[in-house]
Design a protein around this motif. Structure first.
Motif, mmCIF file in Angstrom:
data_model
loop_
_atom_site.group_PDB
_atom_site.id
_atom_site.type_symbol
_atom_site.label_atom_id
_atom_site.label_comp_id
_atom_site.label_asym_id
_atom_site.label_seq_id
_atom_site.Cartn_x
_atom_site.Cartn_y
_atom_site.Cartn_z
ATOM 1 N N MET A 40 0.854 -1.137 -0.220
ATOM 2 C CA MET A 40 0.128 -0.010 -0.012
ATOM 3 C C MET A 40 0.734 1.355 0.202
ATOM 4 S SD MET A 40 -2.957 -1.327 2.447
ATOM 5 C CE MET A 40 -3.784 0.301 2.933
ATOM 6 N N ILE A 41 1.975 1.224 0.798
ATOM 7 C CA ILE A 41 2.658 2.299 0.744
ATOM 8 C C ILE A 41 3.534 2.647 -0.537
ATOM 9 C CG2 ILE A 41 4.760 3.339 1.914
ATOM 10 C CD1 ILE A 41 2.638 4.081 3.493
ATOM 11 N N LYS A 42 3.956 1.331 -1.171
ATOM 12 C CA LYS A 42 4.479 1.474 -2.553
ATOM 13 C C LYS A 42 3.637 2.117 -3.456
ATOM 14 C CE LYS A 42 7.252 -1.674 -3.991
ATOM 15 N NZ LYS A 42 7.683 -3.123 -4.511
ATOM 16 N N ALA A 43 2.454 1.797 -3.328
ATOM 17 C CA ALA A 43 1.182 2.499 -4.246
ATOM 18 C C ALA A 43 1.262 4.073 -3.866
ATOM 19 C CB ALA A 43 0.082 1.815 -4.053
ATOM 20 N N GLU A 295 -9.706 -6.568 -14.540
ATOM 21 C CA GLU A 295 -9.551 -4.970 -14.361
ATOM 22 C C GLU A 295 -9.658 -4.635 -12.843
ATOM 23 O OE1 GLU A 295 -10.030 -1.142 -14.277
ATOM 24 O OE2 GLU A 295 -11.736 -2.263 -13.684
ATOM 25 N N VAL A 296 -8.539 -3.707 -12.656
ATOM 26 C CA VAL A 296 -8.298 -3.499 -11.080
ATOM 27 C C VAL A 296 -9.185 -2.485 -10.512
ATOM 28 C CG1 VAL A 296 -6.444 -2.529 -9.711
ATOM 29 C CG2 VAL A 296 -5.826 -4.477 -11.282
ATOM 30 N N ALA A 331 -2.997 -7.781 -5.592
ATOM 31 C CA ALA A 331 -1.592 -7.704 -5.314
ATOM 32 C C ALA A 331 -1.062 -8.143 -6.511
ATOM 33 C CB ALA A 331 -1.438 -8.630 -4.287
ATOM 34 N N ALA A 332 -1.101 -8.978 -7.441
ATOM 35 C CA ALA A 332 -0.396 -9.391 -8.484
ATOM 36 C C ALA A 332 -0.404 -8.354 -9.629
ATOM 37 C CB ALA A 332 -0.794 -11.176 -8.963
ATOM 38 N N SER A 333 -1.337 -7.611 -9.494
ATOM 39 C CA SER A 333 -1.474 -6.514 -10.656
ATOM 40 C C SER A 333 -0.465 -5.351 -10.229
ATOM 41 C CB SER A 333 -2.669 -6.081 -10.664
ATOM 42 O OG SER A 333 -3.777 -7.043 -11.110
ATOM 43 N N GLN A 334 0.116 -5.292 -9.042
ATOM 44 C CA GLN A 334 0.830 -4.192 -8.676
ATOM 45 C C GLN A 334 2.486 -4.682 -9.268
ATOM 46 O OE1 GLN A 334 1.764 -3.553 -4.571
ATOM 47 N NE2 GLN A 334 1.874 -1.171 -4.978
ATOM 48 N N HIS A 335 3.026 -3.533 -10.093
ATOM 49 C CA HIS A 335 4.249 -3.527 -10.588
ATOM 50 C C HIS A 335 5.305 -3.488 -9.435
ATOM 51 C CE1 HIS A 335 3.529 -2.881 -14.910
ATOM 52 N NE2 HIS A 335 2.245 -2.675 -14.396
ATOM 53 N N GLU A 336 6.586 -3.882 -9.307
ATOM 54 C CA GLU A 336 7.424 -3.885 -8.491
ATOM 55 C C GLU A 336 7.983 -2.505 -8.102
ATOM 56 O OE1 GLU A 336 9.747 -5.454 -5.683
ATOM 57 O OE2 GLU A 336 8.652 -6.773 -7.311
ATOM 58 N N ARG A 339 3.412 0.980 -8.957
ATOM 59 C CA ARG A 339 2.398 1.227 -9.680
ATOM 60 C C ARG A 339 1.475 0.247 -9.779
ATOM 61 N NH1 ARG A 339 2.500 1.115 -15.952
ATOM 62 N NH2 ARG A 339 4.924 0.317 -15.611
ATOM 63 N N VAL A 340 0.110 0.492 -9.898
ATOM 64 C CA VAL A 340 -1.011 -0.501 -9.922
ATOM 65 C C VAL A 340 -1.306 -0.466 -11.386
ATOM 66 C CG1 VAL A 340 -3.220 -1.154 -9.170
ATOM 67 C CG2 VAL A 340 -1.655 0.141 -7.518
#
Length: 377
Positions: A40-43, A295-296, A331-336, A339-340
């Motif tokens: 969440m913080i990374k997003a 779709e996220v 969670a799998a849709s979030q880039h390293e 980015r979501v």
């Protein structure tokens, strides 16, 4: 010979480490509290570093994003979220956007109200622009309310599109709560019912995005290739996510609360019924084959709402596996880098997304979902 043995040993060590790392990644626990908070913080960090908006920093896209930031802070109490909320509020001068009779333009005030409720410094938040907007929006006459707007077909009620039920009602409800003025809640209910009566399909338990997608029983009715009605995932995500926010702050003894509880449960049951096996809802809810990928943004709002329902006792535990499956896919849709991805662009009906497509409201939906996943038992 010794060098050869050393080389082989080194290769074996490197291979073992690589396989161990691979196994660790494969076994990464997306339901671990620390892991959820980190994602969440990374997003948040990625989105703050890549600001985007459709019309203005105070528009609906940021309104939805910062609603997610507010809920993330509410759950985690991490001051990074509060710092982001305060920074944007001050930069915006606590202003709404300019269209006083358009629900989208007050969505940003949810974050202002949240800051005001949680800030100890007296008079830090300026809610006067929000009050001015709501008073004009709810109480001033305009050609949508009186049904005389003929410039655009069927836009003759205040909230003529279902997305509006996320943008304005939770703000009005929270404002009524904080100011202890129930008259605002009563006005909200009046206009909510107009939208409900026009756009809610009681057979499918879903909302049409607007009147273009309401079946009128003629050959011009819009339908999917499979012959079914067009129900947009994010559009219904706006509604059910907005319902969760509404019920969070609505008084338990409010005379119309039962209507919102029943609507929430009806929609939740339908959303559960049509969830695809991989966890993410498709942009066209009744025609998943039209764009056969998750779709996220819509899925994030659905996940938030269902998890909120479980956490607040409105939905039973049969929903838990679906919520967990959805969060795993989110969670799998979030880039390293944080980015979501897989977020459908700004629109008004089902369209495709991609692994690299993103929007700030998609990040907001991700944060909303995470804020309730953290509370799941």
């Amino acid at each position: 010979m010794n060098k050869s043995i050393l080389a082989i040993a080194t290769a074996l060590i490197l291979f073992t480490c690589s396989e161990a790392q691979k196994t660790t990644l494969e076994q990464k626990d997306v339901f671990n509290e620390t892991q959820i908070k980190e994602s969440m913080i990374k997003a948040l960090e990625w989105q703050e570093a890549h600001p985007i908006f459709a019309l203005h920093p105070s528009d609906w896209t940021n309104g939805a994003y910062y609603t997610g930031v507010a809920r993330a802070h509410n759950t985690t109490k991490n001051m990074m979220y509060m710092a982001a909320l305060k920074n944007q509020a001050v930069k915006n001068n606590w202003n709404t956007f300019k269209r006083l009779h358009h629900a989208d333009d007050v969505a940003i005030s949810y974050s202002y109200l949240y800051v005001a409720e949680n800030e100890k410094r007296r008079n830090f938040a300026d809610l006067e622009p929000t009050k001015q907007f709501l008073d004009a929006h709810l109480y001033e006459d305009n050609n949508w309310k009186d049904g005389t707007n003929k410039s655009k077909e069927d836009k003759t009620i205040l909230w003529w599109w279902c997305d509006a039920l996320f943008m304005a009602p939770p703000v009005i409800n929270l404002y009524a709560k904080q100011t202890e003025q129930p008259k605002y809640l009563d006005e909200m209910h009046k206009y909510y019912m107009e939208t409900y009566n026009r756009l809610y399909d009681k057979e499918e338990k879903l909302f049409a995005r607007d009147m273009r997608f309401v079946w009128k029983g003629n050959d011009n009715d819009r339908k999917e290739p499979n012959g079914k009605k067009v129900f947009w995932s994010r559009g219904n995500g706006w509604v059910i996510g907005g319902l969760a926010l509404l019920l969070e702050d609505m008084p338990e003894d409010y005379e119309h609360r039962g209507f919102y509880v029943n609507l929430f449960k009806e929609m939740a049951a339908k959303i559960l019924e049509i969830q695809p096996e991989d966890g993410l809802w498709r942009t066209s809810l009744l025609s998943p084959e039209s764009y056969d990928h998750g779709e996220v943004s819509g899925s994030g709002f659905h996940t938030f709402a269902l998890a909120w329902g479980i956490n607040n006792g409105l939905l039973d535990k049969k929903y838990t596996p679906a919520v967990k499956k959805a969060w795993k896919a989110l969670a799998a849709s979030q880039h390293e880098d944080g980015r979501v991805g897989w977020v459908q662009n700004i629109g008004a009906f089902p369209e495709p997304a991609s692994v690299d497509s993103w929007q700030n409201f998609g990040t907001g939906a991700f944060l909303l979902a995470g804020s309730e996943i953290l509370k799941l038992e």
